[in-house]
Enzyme design. Structure first.
Site, PDB file in Angstrom:
ATOM      1  N   ASN A 233       0.810  -1.219   0.000  1.00  0.00           N
ATOM      2  CA  ASN A 233       0.000   0.000   0.000  1.00  0.00           C
ATOM      3  C   ASN A 233       0.844   1.270   0.000  1.00  0.00           C
ATOM      4  O   ASN A 233       0.312   2.375  -0.020  1.00  0.00           O
ATOM      5  CB  ASN A 233      -1.002   0.009   1.164  1.00  0.00           C
TER       6      ASN A 233
ATOM      7  N   TYR B  84       3.549  -5.178  19.232  1.00  0.00           N
ATOM      8  CA  TYR B  84       4.149  -5.608  17.959  1.00  0.00           C
ATOM      9  C   TYR B  84       4.453  -7.106  17.996  1.00  0.00           C
ATOM     10  O   TYR B  84       4.011  -7.866  17.126  1.00  0.00           O
ATOM     11  CB  TYR B  84       5.423  -4.815  17.674  1.00  0.00           C
TER      12      TYR B  84
ATOM     13  N   ARG C 222      23.076  -7.903  20.392  1.00  0.00           N
ATOM     14  CA  ARG C 222      22.062  -8.358  19.447  1.00  0.00           C
ATOM     15  C   ARG C 222      22.712  -9.163  18.321  1.00  0.00           C
ATOM     16  O   ARG C 222      23.892  -9.035  18.033  1.00  0.00           O
ATOM     17  CB  ARG C 222      21.296  -7.163  18.853  1.00  0.00           C
TER      18      ARG C 222
ATOM     19  N   ASP D  10      14.298  -3.647  27.496  1.00  0.00           N
ATOM     20  CA  ASP D  10      15.392  -4.077  26.616  1.00  0.00           C
ATOM     21  C   ASP D  10      16.166  -5.231  27.258  1.00  0.00           C
ATOM     22  O   ASP D  10      16.770  -5.060  28.319  1.00  0.00           O
ATOM     23  CB  ASP D  10      16.358  -2.920  26.359  1.00  0.00           C
TER      24      ASP D  10
END
Length: 339
Positions: free
Chosen positions: A32, A141, A219, A279
């Site tokens: 979109n 999320y 990470r 976190d």
């Protein structure tokens, strides 16, 4: 194969579409363009500007294209925004996903490869994270992605749709043509590179007192081209199931900043700030299942090499996709209907 790619005008979707075209597949992109860019769609693919909630139109497009599989990237993906506006995330990631599944049932498309996230795991009890790690998302999320994973199970049992679920860790890097350009950039590596280019000020380090070797969070960064190759394997084979996609190796915030300094040769100023709530200190994937079942192996395991590909793209395209519109053909197919 004839493959429909949702969100193919976005970061990962654009690189995957290019990868499919390079391997001879017929690709229909539906997007979109709320976050994606028309200039990010490989000109060898067909683009239709459609919203996920347009169920009937999606089904018609799948039938007309003869789609044999769907690869589903389209989603809202900002953790912080999801904490402020959960309705947006459930509306697009869950309700929009339901619409897509119903269109697949109507059109008789048998397979879906879903772009999920390590955010479904939340804060893990142990590392590395395997596919059997308990999924306890700590934001809307992650929960929206987990909800859609559950929907895939039941659509598989009831309608025979065959799902592959990929739980990404931190996507990074670029192909020579397509890279990372978000309207709101929240990812660490592009923001560090923007600082190196002088496009923004100091880089904020959120917490330097974690139980890690240098005190900053760790990470797992996976190159976007490695993500693309895993998705192509999933499309081209009969494999189903859930898989983590990462490198199996973690890098701290300070390590990433130092690697960016080395790659760019530029000064990068940092500012240490308090930790952000929620976190985790470390998030590192176990990729043993992807290796053994998919026969997949990440090619980019050197963080500096991954950063170099991103730096090359940002240096060539300092305004993102505004710089490369002229490289695409002027008659690229697109519907006139915007979502």
């Amino acid at each position: 194969m004839k493959i429909l790619v949702t969100g193919g005008a976005g970061y990962i979707g654009s690189v995957f579409t290019e990868h499919l075209c390079d391997h001879g597949h017929n690709v229909l992109v539906v997007d979109n363009l709320s976050e994606g860019h028309q200039a990010a769609v490989d000109p060898r693919a067909q683009l239709e500007v459609v919203d996920l909630n347009e169920t009937a139109r999606l089904g018609d497009l799948m039938k007309a294209h003869g789609s044999e599989a769907v690869v589903h990237f389209a989603a809202n993906a900002l953790v912080g925004e999801s904490m402020k506006n959960p309705a947006k995330y459930y509306g697009n990631n869950v309700t929009g996903g339901l619409s897509l599944l119903n269109a697949m049932v109507t059109a008789g498309v048998p397979k879906i490869v879903f772009s999920s996230t390590c955010a479904t795991y939340g804060i893990p009890d142990s590392l590395p994270i395997t596919e059997s790690t308990i999924q306890r998302p700590v934001n809307p999320y992650g929960h929206s992605k987990l909800t859609f994973e559950g929907m895939l199970r039941w659509y598989g049992e009831i309608h025979g749709i065959e799902p592959v679920i990929f739980r990404y860790f931190n996507a990074a890097g670029a192909s020579p043509r397509f890279g990372e350009h978000h309207r709101v950039e929240t990812h660490l590596i592009p923001n560090i590179l923007f600082a190196a280019q002088g496009r923004q000020g100091e880089i904020k380090i959120f917490g330097d007192d974690y139980d890690t070797p240098d005190g900053t969070a760790i990470r797992d960064y996976i190159h976007v081209l490695d993500l693309a190759s895993a998705h192509r394997i999933a499309v081209e084979t009969s494999i189903t199931g859930q898989f983590n996609l990462g490198t199996g190796c973690g890098h701290s915030v300070k390590e990433v900043i130092e690697a960016c300094r080395s790659v760019t040769g530029r000064e990068i100023i940092t500012e240490t700030c308090p930790r952000r709530a929620g976190d985790p200190p470390r998030l590192v994937a176990s990729i043993d299942k992807a290796r053994s079942v998919l026969g997949w192996e990440p090619r980019f395991t050197d963080i500096a090499e991954t950063i170099k590909t991103a730096w090359n793209w940002h240096e060539a395209n300092p305004k993102g996709y505004a710089d490369i519109i002229e490289q695409l053909t002027p008659d690229q197919p697109s519907s006139s209907k915007a979502a």
